[in-house]
Structures are given as structure tokens and as C-alpha cells.
Design a protein around this motif. Structure first.
Motif, PDB file in Angstrom:
ATOM      1  N   GLY A 304      -0.360  -4.029  -2.684  1.00 27.22           N
ATOM      2  CA  GLY A 304      -1.532  -3.161  -2.725  1.00 27.22           C
ATOM      3  C   GLY A 304      -1.582  -2.148  -1.604  1.00 27.22           C
ATOM      4  O   GLY A 304      -1.956  -0.988  -1.812  1.00 27.22           O
ATOM      5  N   LYS A 305      -1.199  -2.558  -0.401  1.00 27.47           N
ATOM      6  CA  LYS A 305      -1.221  -1.635   0.736  1.00 27.47           C
ATOM      7  C   LYS A 305      -0.235  -0.488   0.514  1.00 27.47           C
ATOM      8  O   LYS A 305      -0.555   0.682   0.731  1.00 27.47           O
ATOM      9  CB  LYS A 305      -0.881  -2.380   2.023  1.00 27.47           C
ATOM     10  CG  LYS A 305      -1.936  -3.351   2.500  1.00 27.47           C
ATOM     11  CD  LYS A 305      -1.508  -3.983   3.819  1.00 27.47           C
ATOM     12  CE  LYS A 305      -2.538  -4.976   4.322  1.00 27.47           C
ATOM     13  NZ  LYS A 305      -2.095  -5.594   5.607  1.00 27.47           N
ATOM     14  N   ALA A 306       0.975  -0.839   0.096  1.00 28.51           N
ATOM     15  CA  ALA A 306       1.995   0.176  -0.126  1.00 28.51           C
ATOM     16  C   ALA A 306       1.607   1.106  -1.271  1.00 28.51           C
ATOM     17  O   ALA A 306       1.862   2.317  -1.228  1.00 28.51           O
ATOM     18  CB  ALA A 306       3.342  -0.486  -0.409  1.00 28.51           C
ATOM     19  N   PHE A 307       0.969   0.551  -2.303  1.00 25.06           N
ATOM     20  CA  PHE A 307       0.572   1.354  -3.461  1.00 25.06           C
ATOM     21  C   PHE A 307      -0.478   2.386  -3.064  1.00 25.06           C
ATOM     22  O   PHE A 307      -0.366   3.564  -3.427  1.00 25.06           O
ATOM     23  CB  PHE A 307       0.042   0.446  -4.564  1.00 25.06           C
ATOM     24  CG  PHE A 307      -0.269   1.160  -5.847  1.00 25.06           C
ATOM     25  CD1 PHE A 307       0.716   1.419  -6.781  1.00 25.06           C
ATOM     26  CD2 PHE A 307      -1.565   1.581  -6.119  1.00 25.06           C
ATOM     27  CE1 PHE A 307       0.434   2.090  -7.969  1.00 25.06           C
ATOM     28  CE2 PHE A 307      -1.869   2.249  -7.297  1.00 25.06           C
ATOM     29  CZ  PHE A 307      -0.856   2.512  -8.223  1.00 25.06           C
ATOM     30  N   VAL A 308      -1.491   1.945  -2.318  1.00 23.00           N
ATOM     31  CA  VAL A 308      -2.546   2.868  -1.877  1.00 23.00           C
ATOM     32  C   VAL A 308      -1.944   3.978  -1.017  1.00 23.00           C
ATOM     33  O   VAL A 308      -2.285   5.162  -1.161  1.00 23.00           O
ATOM     34  CB  VAL A 308      -3.641   2.108  -1.104  1.00 23.00           C
ATOM     35  CG1 VAL A 308      -4.578   3.083  -0.398  1.00 23.00           C
ATOM     36  CG2 VAL A 308      -4.434   1.200  -2.045  1.00 23.00           C
ATOM     37  N   LYS A 309      -1.029   3.619  -0.122  1.00 17.31           N
ATOM     38  CA  LYS A 309      -0.391   4.607   0.743  1.00 17.31           C
ATOM     39  C   LYS A 309       0.429   5.594  -0.066  1.00 17.31           C
ATOM     40  O   LYS A 309       0.375   6.813   0.160  1.00 17.31           O
ATOM     41  CB  LYS A 309       0.500   3.898   1.770  1.00 17.31           C
ATOM     42  CG  LYS A 309       1.178   4.839   2.748  1.00 17.31           C
ATOM     43  CD  LYS A 309       2.032   4.072   3.754  1.00 17.31           C
ATOM     44  CE  LYS A 309       2.702   5.021   4.737  1.00 17.31           C
ATOM     45  NZ  LYS A 309       3.576   4.311   5.698  1.00 17.31           N
ATOM     46  N   MET A 310       1.202   5.096  -1.035  1.00 11.81           N
ATOM     47  CA  MET A 310       2.026   5.971  -1.873  1.00 11.81           C
ATOM     48  C   MET A 310       1.171   6.957  -2.663  1.00 11.81           C
ATOM     49  O   MET A 310       1.470   8.165  -2.723  1.00 11.81           O
ATOM     50  CB  MET A 310       2.853   5.134  -2.846  1.00 11.81           C
ATOM     51  CG  MET A 310       3.727   5.969  -3.783  1.00 11.81           C
ATOM     52  SD  MET A 310       4.392   5.021  -5.187  1.00 11.81           S
ATOM     53  CE  MET A 310       2.918   4.847  -6.209  1.00 11.81           C
ATOM     54  N   MET A 311       0.088   6.456  -3.259  1.00 17.36           N
ATOM     55  CA  MET A 311      -0.751   7.323  -4.082  1.00 17.36           C
ATOM     56  C   MET A 311      -1.389   8.430  -3.246  1.00 17.36           C
ATOM     57  O   MET A 311      -1.515   9.571  -3.701  1.00 17.36           O
ATOM     58  CB  MET A 311      -1.826   6.498  -4.790  1.00 17.36           C
ATOM     59  CG  MET A 311      -1.283   5.517  -5.834  1.00 17.36           C
ATOM     60  SD  MET A 311      -0.284   6.317  -7.120  1.00 17.36           S
ATOM     61  CE  MET A 311      -1.505   7.369  -7.904  1.00 17.36           C
ATOM     62  N   ARG A 312      -1.780   8.116  -2.037  1.00 18.40           N
ATOM     63  CA  ARG A 312      -2.411   9.126  -1.172  1.00 18.40           C
ATOM     64  C   ARG A 312      -1.379  10.147  -0.688  1.00 18.40           C
ATOM     65  O   ARG A 312      -1.608  11.355  -0.732  1.00 18.40           O
ATOM     66  CB  ARG A 312      -3.090   8.452   0.012  1.00 18.40           C
ATOM     67  CG  ARG A 312      -3.767   9.433   0.971  1.00 18.40           C
ATOM     68  CD  ARG A 312      -4.519   8.719   2.083  1.00 18.40           C
ATOM     69  NE  ARG A 312      -5.031   9.640   3.069  1.00 18.40           N
ATOM     70  CZ  ARG A 312      -6.198  10.275   2.977  1.00 18.40           C
ATOM     71  NH1 ARG A 312      -6.968  10.080   1.924  1.00 18.40           N
ATOM     72  NH2 ARG A 312      -6.607  11.086   3.928  1.00 18.40           N
ATOM     73  N   GLU A 313      -0.232   9.667  -0.222  1.00 17.08           N
ATOM     74  CA  GLU A 313       0.759  10.556   0.380  1.00 17.08           C
ATOM     75  C   GLU A 313       1.546  11.352  -0.653  1.00 17.08           C
ATOM     76  O   GLU A 313       1.852  12.526  -0.436  1.00 17.08           O
ATOM     77  CB  GLU A 313       1.709   9.748   1.264  1.00 17.08           C
ATOM     78  CG  GLU A 313       1.031   9.137   2.479  1.00 17.08           C
ATOM     79  CD  GLU A 313       1.989   8.352   3.359  1.00 17.08           C
ATOM     80  OE1 GLU A 313       3.166   8.164   2.955  1.00 17.08           O
ATOM     81  OE2 GLU A 313       1.571   7.915   4.452  1.00 17.08           O
ATOM     82  N   ASP A 314       1.872  10.735  -1.777  1.00 14.06           N
ATOM     83  CA  ASP A 314       2.718  11.409  -2.767  1.00 14.06           C
ATOM     84  C   ASP A 314       1.935  12.164  -3.830  1.00 14.06           C
ATOM     85  O   ASP A 314       2.403  13.186  -4.346  1.00 14.06           O
ATOM     86  CB  ASP A 314       3.632  10.386  -3.457  1.00 14.06           C
ATOM     87  CG  ASP A 314       4.625   9.750  -2.496  1.00 14.06           C
ATOM     88  OD1 ASP A 314       4.750  10.233  -1.352  1.00 14.06           O
ATOM     89  OD2 ASP A 314       5.280   8.755  -2.895  1.00 14.06           O
ATOM     90  N   TYR A 315       0.750  11.668  -4.170  1.00 12.16           N
ATOM     91  CA  TYR A 315       0.001  12.254  -5.276  1.00 12.16           C
ATOM     92  C   TYR A 315      -1.353  12.838  -4.880  1.00 12.16           C
ATOM     93  O   TYR A 315      -2.012  13.472  -5.697  1.00 12.16           O
ATOM     94  CB  TYR A 315      -0.212  11.207  -6.379  1.00 12.16           C
ATOM     95  CG  TYR A 315       1.074  10.713  -6.998  1.00 12.16           C
ATOM     96  CD1 TYR A 315       1.777  11.517  -7.888  1.00 12.16           C
ATOM     97  CD2 TYR A 315       1.572   9.458  -6.703  1.00 12.16           C
ATOM     98  CE1 TYR A 315       2.959  11.078  -8.474  1.00 12.16           C
ATOM     99  CE2 TYR A 315       2.762   9.001  -7.278  1.00 12.16           C
ATOM    100  CZ  TYR A 315       3.451   9.813  -8.157  1.00 12.16           C
ATOM    101  OH  TYR A 315       4.624   9.383  -8.720  1.00 12.16           O
ATOM    102  N   GLY A 316      -1.784  12.612  -3.642  1.00 10.91           N
ATOM    103  CA  GLY A 316      -3.083  13.119  -3.226  1.00 10.91           C
ATOM    104  C   GLY A 316      -4.247  12.350  -3.812  1.00 10.91           C
ATOM    105  O   GLY A 316      -5.382  12.834  -3.834  1.00 10.91           O
TER     106      GLY A 316
END
Length: 377
Positions: A304-316
Motif C-alpha cells: 500500500g505504501k509503495a502504491f500510494v507513492k507510485m500513483m502520486r509521483e507517476d500519475y499525479g
């Protein structure tokens, strides 16, 4: 080019009118214009709180209003019944302990809502309990409490019911006067679509009587000072006048829509989001979910932590992760404040895309289709 979307249960997106209001030159907070602004804001807040009681504002986060709802109502050694179903229910207990109030906890498994009969049992066996502290929506889990029934229980006793409606005010129904809730606290950066920095409190006559008998220390969060000043269109200390300008614009939007329609809009967005998550094949976390946000129990293979980070950094796309013991285990998608059905479609389609990105087995579009079906009804 990356465009950012905010789907957290606070802060929430801010209407353009409010952003423009904050760009105006700063004004003096003791001027006649400021007096008119404060009076207008406090009057429109009554519509959102669904009350004829006066509403006060404090220059603080919502925790400041929670702090005041302890220090202004109780005396050292008093007993308080605290419903702890997540981080913010726990916060009520922490504030009480800081002031020397004896906490009688009701601990409920995270994701569940309190059973009103348990509260009634406690008040029967401990009639000296002065206050019941509850959340409307436990923001850390997305669980909704049955405040109407809790109020029916406390109304027949000398015990006050204090409700943290920080995240859910304007999204989930809370009829302060009709239900008999004694105190409601909230803040600016959730359903009221304003940046953080303002907190709000409304008390009924039973609660004001308790204020007169409280002997706990208080200064900045003294409700009597705030109430007296508010009636005059003033404040005891320097307010966040720029935020008040923004809040006035946001409240105008709610007032024009009508609080009942505002709640119905949030209800529809919540139903669509939950329908989408079920179609994707993931379980909801909260047993009685609020309109404010949808909490999703993530599969064990999803970090979950990695997913939230990916969505914010890669997709805004900014979702909220889990807090405390739920960190990395749940995802929270807010459908709160200045949002409509199109925002929900973006939130769901982005979630599907993110799951596919990390290799999760998903049929792209099933969630979006389920949400669209709800909106077409």
C-alpha cells in the motif's frame, strides 16, 4: 504534462472562487467589512451544521476544536466515555488524559462502528459519566457511527454527546438540532472546501451549562471568549482572515446547493465508488462505510505504501494510505467536498490503471462501468 488530482479526506480540492478570494489584498480583521464577513460566515455555518445554535470558529486545525471540547466542558477528575474505533477516536482519549479527565474507553475493532447498546450499557452502569466523545466518520477507517441513536440515548441522561465531524460535515448527515447532539466540532479543509487553518464548534444549551461549570485550564480555546466575539462579528485573537474569505465562497456554494442536496451528492459518489471497488473484486474495509471516503482492503501482494507513492509521483493521483496499524494495508479514496461524478470516474480509472501497472490481475474498465451504472440511475 502531469495534472494533479487530490483524493484524500483532507485537505480536499478548493473551488476556483475560493482560490481567487485568497488572492485579494489582505484586509484588516477589525474593519467593518471583516465584521460583515464573520457574521455572514457564522450564519451560513448554521445551515451546514443543521442548527439554530451559534457556531464559533477558531484559528486552528480541527484538533483545536477537539481540545476545546474537552477543556471547556469538563473538570479535572471527571469521567468521559470515549469511543475508540481508529486514530481519531483515540485522539479524543489522548486529549482527555492530557487534561486529567478519567477516560472510560469503548474499543471497537478498526473498520467497525460502535454498537449503540454498548454505549447505553456504560451510561447505565456509570451514571457519573459527563460526556460521550465520538466521531461521525472515523476518517482513518471510513466507518460511520450511528450518531442519531447515540443522541437518543444521551438525551435521556445528564451526559453530553460530543461529535467529531471534522471529515464528515457536509458529506454525511448530521442533524444537530433534530437529533439532539450537544456539541459538534469540525474544520475547514474537508467538506467545507477551504485550506487548513479554521476549526468550528457549535454547542446547545445543555453544553453551555457545562461550560459554566468547567474548571479545566483554557485560554486560546476559551469557548466563552470565542462565542461572545462571534456574536459581535469579531474574534478574541487574530483570525486567518484570508481563509475566511475563501470559506465564505465555499459556503455560498453549499448554501446554494442546499445541505440536503450536498449530502445526496456525496452519497451518490460514495455508492458509485463502493460499487466500483466491488466490481474490481476488492473488499471494502469499513463495515458501515461513510459518504466521506471509501476504504479498501488491499491484497497482501500489494504494498500500500509503495502504491500510494507510485500513483502520486507517476500519475499525479493522491490517495490516502492507512494510518497506524493499517499502514500499507488499506487505501482510502475520498469523494469529499468540491467533487462530482466526473472526479469519481478519474479516481476509479486511475486506481484500475495503477493496479494493472504493478501487475495485479484486473479487467480494466470494470470499476468505471460499475460506477457509471450508479450515476445513470
Amino acid at each position: 504534462m502531469k495534472k494533479s488530482y487530490l483524493f484524500t479526506p483532507g485537505p480536499t480540492p478548493i473551488p476556483s472562487e475560493s482560490l481567487l478570494a485568497m488572492a485579494q489584498p489582505i484586509d484588516y480583521h477589525r474593519s467593518e467589512d471583516a465584521v460583515a464577513l464573520i457574521k455572514d460566515v457564522l450564519e451560513k455555518l448554521k445551515h451546514v451544521f443543521q442548527t439554530e445554535n451559534d457556531v464559533m470558529f477558531l484559528t486552528s486545525s480541527g484538533t483545536g476544536a477537539m481540545d476545546g471540547a474537552v477543556s471547556n466542558l469538563l473538570s479535572r477528575g471527571d469521567k468521559a466515555l470515549v469511543i475508540r474505533t481508529g486514530k481519531f477516536g483515540e485522539r479524543w482519549g489522548e486529549i482527555c488524559t492530557a487534561y486529567g479527565v478519567e477516560v472510560i474507553p469503548i474499543d471497537v475493532e478498526w473498520g467497525n462502528s460502535v454498537a449503540p447498546e454498548i454505549v447505553e450499557e456504560h451510561l447505565t452502569t456509570n451514571p457519573e459519566i459527563k460526556v460521550v466523545y465520538s466521531t461521525l466518520c472515523e476518517t482513518s477507517t471510513g466507518a460511520l457511527h450511528d450518531i442519531q441513536t447515540l443522541a437518543q440515548i444521551t438525551q435521556s441522561t445528564p451526559t453530553l454527546l460530543v461529535v467529531d465531524a471534522v471529515s464528515a460535515l457536509g458529506a454525511d448527515d448530521l442533524q444537530m438540532d433534530q437529533w439532539g447532539v450537544d456539541v459538534v466540532v469540525s474544520c475547514s479543509q474537508k467538506g467545507l472546501m477551504t485550506p487548513p487553518g479554521l476549526a468550528f464548534v457549535a454547542l446547545n444549551n445543555r453544553a453551555w451549562d457545562a461550560v459554566e461549570h468547567s474548571n479545566l485550564p483554557k485560554y486560546y480555546f476559551d469557548f466563552r471568549k470565542a462565542h461572545k466575539s462571534g456574536i459581535e462579528g469579531s474574534v478574541p485573537y487574530t483570525p486567518a482572515i484570508t481563509l475566511l474569505n475563501a470559506l465564505q465562497c465555499a459556503l455560498n456554494l453549499i448554501y446554494e446547493e442546499g445541505i440536503n442536496n450536498t449530502i445526496k451528492r456525496h452519497q451518490q459518489m460514495a455508492l458509485a465508488t463502493r460499487s466500483a471497488i466491488k466490481a474490481i473484486g476488492l473488499p471494502l474495509f469499513a463495515s458501515s462505510p461513510a459518504n466521506t471516503l471509501t476504504s479498501i482492503r488491499l491484497p497482501m501482494e500489494v504494498d500500500g505504501k509503495a502504491f500510494v507513492k507510485m500513483m502520486r509521483e507517476d500519475y499525479g493521483i493522491t490517495y490516502a494510505g492507512g494510518q497506524g496499524e493499517l499502514s500499507g494495508k488499506i487505501l482510502r479514496i475520498a469523494h469529499l467536498g468540491w467533487m462530482n461524478e466526473n472526479d469519481v470516474i478519474v479516481a476509479i480509472s486511475s486506481f484500475e490503471r495503477g493496479l494493472a501497472e504493478i501487475g495485479y490481475d484486473i479487467s480494466l474498465g470494470v470499476g468505471v462501468a460499475a460506477a457509471q451504472e450508479v450515476f445513470s440511475l
